[in-house]
Design an enzyme around this catalytic site. Sequence first.
Site, mmCIF file in Angstrom:
data_model
loop_
_atom_site.group_PDB
_atom_site.id
_atom_site.type_symbol
_atom_site.label_atom_id
_atom_site.label_comp_id
_atom_site.label_asym_id
_atom_site.label_seq_id
_atom_site.Cartn_x
_atom_site.Cartn_y
_atom_site.Cartn_z
ATOM 1 N N HIS A 1 -20.749 1.083 -3.375
ATOM 2 C CA HIS A 1 -21.695 -0.020 -3.235
ATOM 3 C C HIS A 1 -22.890 0.420 -2.397
ATOM 4 C CE1 HIS A 1 -22.842 -4.254 -3.234
ATOM 5 N NE2 HIS A 1 -23.201 -4.089 -1.974
ATOM 6 N N SER B 1 -26.825 -6.409 -5.064
ATOM 7 C CA SER B 1 -25.780 -7.056 -4.292
ATOM 8 C C SER B 1 -26.083 -8.550 -4.122
ATOM 9 C CB SER B 1 -25.599 -6.329 -2.955
ATOM 10 O OG SER B 1 -24.436 -6.750 -2.289
ATOM 11 N N ASP C 1 -16.575 0.179 -5.869
ATOM 12 C CA ASP C 1 -17.228 -1.023 -5.343
ATOM 13 C C ASP C 1 -16.347 -2.227 -5.656
ATOM 14 O OD1 ASP C 1 -18.913 -3.051 -4.522
ATOM 15 O OD2 ASP C 1 -20.504 -2.605 -5.941
#
Length: 302
Positions: free
Chosen positions: A274, A152, A244
């Site tokens: 995610h 991320s 996501d």
Amino acid sequence: MTLHPQVVAALAVRPRPASEVVDADPLAALAAGRAAMLAAVPAECGPPVPVASVSDVDADGVPCRLYAPAPGVPVLVYVHGGGWAMGNVEIVDAFCRRVADRSGCAVLSVDYRLAPEHPYPAGVDDVETALTWLRREGLGLDVSRVAIGGDSAGGHLATVVARRQRDAGRPLAHQVLIYPVIDPAMASDSYRDLGGAGLDRATMARFWDLFVPDPADRAAPDVAPLAAPLAGMPPTLLITAEYDVLRDEGERYGVELLAAGVPVVTVRYQGVNHGFVRKLAIFDAAAVATDQIAAALRAALV
């Protein structure tokens, strides 16, 4: 959108605050979110895998945790996610242990400074400082073979540092990017089509505002990875998740890396959202993805 039962279970472990609560007191909501993320670690990540040596170290002022399965092995520098504003080495401890155990590589997990207390470029600088320290000190490891990775926001920091190292003539051997943040404009279709699975456009917009509060700074290559030439970047394993909002920008980054001549393997894990990779206690796919990462590192470095 029908979510996989494991996605539903993951969302139940750590409920997100309602948007009106966040809007009423953003800093209080952030503090609560940080605490909730840490409190959920045992339920999300499960028991730690033993590693021969685990130690907290000071990398020229940047706290890090070093996982060393044996002396003289290559190293992965790892950068945790959390929107540049949440998380620490604890949230990826189980993941880093499994990678070290399965790959045979050491892992240096970087506890970089968080926004908004420390906005851009603090996180980038901290990761680069830790990498420079590792290469200088050696620590009994093979620092001629170093990879970088992150998930991320950590994937964003990792690939920015990889590009900076390329530009400085100190290229890294490999990069592992797990649903990385790539596009400050948040312009991909997945932002429109997804968002009911834990991460949405409003949340990402808040994270961008915390990390890079001045929109004028967001066109710089250290903020927008696609603003820089990509030739000569490290060979890359890029993992995305079906549910996501960051999915499409991550996959576009893989396409652009490949077009620039960089060897890339891009894998979309279906049925997951995610953040799934570190949640080894919830997602079956987490162990598969972590072992894929370990295998890629073993092939690239060992």
